[in-house]
Design a protein around this motif. Structure first.
Motif, PDB file in Angstrom:
ATOM      1  N   UNK A  68       9.057 -31.802 -14.572  1.00 51.74           N
ATOM      2  CA  UNK A  68       8.566 -30.170 -14.504  1.00 51.74           C
ATOM      3  C   UNK A  68       9.598 -29.341 -15.046  1.00 51.74           C
ATOM      4  N   UNK A  69       9.242 -28.177 -15.477  1.00 47.23           N
ATOM      5  CA  UNK A  69      10.137 -26.946 -15.626  1.00 47.23           C
ATOM      6  C   UNK A  69      10.263 -26.158 -14.287  1.00 47.23           C
ATOM      7  N   UNK A  70      11.254 -26.414 -13.607  1.00 45.41           N
ATOM      8  CA  UNK A  70      11.461 -25.632 -12.487  1.00 45.41           C
ATOM      9  C   UNK A  70      12.510 -24.278 -12.539  1.00 45.41           C
ATOM     10  N   UNK A  71      12.775 -23.829 -13.722  1.00 48.21           N
ATOM     11  CA  UNK A  71      13.701 -22.728 -13.643  1.00 48.21           C
ATOM     12  C   UNK A  71      13.655 -21.597 -13.131  1.00 48.21           C
ATOM     13  N   UNK A  72      12.345 -21.246 -12.842  1.00 44.38           N
ATOM     14  CA  UNK A  72      12.128 -20.140 -12.056  1.00 44.38           C
ATOM     15  C   UNK A  72      11.854 -20.348 -10.528  1.00 44.38           C
ATOM     16  N   UNK A  73      11.309 -21.495 -10.414  1.00 44.63           N
ATOM     17  CA  UNK A  73      10.753 -21.918  -8.929  1.00 44.63           C
ATOM     18  C   UNK A  73      12.015 -22.175  -8.039  1.00 44.63           C
ATOM     19  N   UNK A  74      13.159 -22.915  -8.520  1.00 44.27           N
ATOM     20  CA  UNK A  74      14.225 -22.862  -7.644  1.00 44.27           C
ATOM     21  C   UNK A  74      14.931 -21.666  -7.136  1.00 44.27           C
ATOM     22  N   UNK A  75      14.974 -20.747  -8.019  1.00 41.76           N
ATOM     23  CA  UNK A  75      15.257 -19.397  -7.479  1.00 41.76           C
ATOM     24  C   UNK A  75      14.336 -18.822  -6.698  1.00 41.76           C
TER      25      UNK A  75
END
Ligand code: MG
Length: 161
Positions: A128-135
């Motif tokens: 998954x792309x979680x670039x925004x989610x982790x922040x």
């Protein structure tokens, strides 16, 4: 709306408890009597804020659109590789972190450097792309922790007076 947000996070592999655990670790050094249940309640309180709900939905949407290949280049690659100088993911999540004051921003800075718990898993996900989610997770945990800090302080002051 709150339920939609909680479901959106769950669909991306993030449970309330995962975020509450991070808030607990942030706050327990200052409040040794803190329980995980109190942290879960605090996270749920954060979810009640409209601006938080909108921010979470926006961040998750950007991750998913990137994953689905509908974001144009060069932005697509920038988000997909979590380009260190991009910074929009952090900016967005910081609006959540500071809803209970600037102490949330201090925690957010710490979590941004030291990805803990579910953040670590999201960050290293290959599927998954979680670039925004982790922040976003860091922002919610920081806000929940800041809220607990204020409540704890109020309690202390009430005990004194
Ligand atoms: Mg990020």
């Amino acid at each position: 709306m709150k339920e939609i947000v909680i479901k959106s996070l769950k669909d991306r592999g993030v449970k309330i408890k995962d975020i509450a655990k991070i808030a607990y670790d942030l706050q327990v050094p200052y409040n040794p009597d803190l329980t995980l249940d109190e942290c879960i309640i605090s996270v749920e309180k954060v979810f009640e804020k409209r601006e938080v709900q909108y921010t979470i939905l926006t961040g998750i949407a950007l991750d998913k659109l990137t994953e689905d290949g509908v974001v144009e280049e060069p932005l697509s690659s920038i988000i997909e590789t979590d380009e260190p100088l991009y910074g929009i993911d952090e900016s967005l999540a910081m609006t959540i972190a500071n809803i209970y004051g600037t102490i949330g921003i201090t925690s957010f800075g710490y979590l941004d450097k030291n990805k803990v718990g579910i953040m670590e898993e999201l960050d290293s996900s290959k599927d998954n792309v979680n670039t925004f989610l982790d922040d976003i997770v860091a922002g919610i945990a920081s806000a929940a922790s800041a809220r607990l800090a204020h409540h704890h302080r109020n309690q202390e002051q009430a005990d004194i007076s």
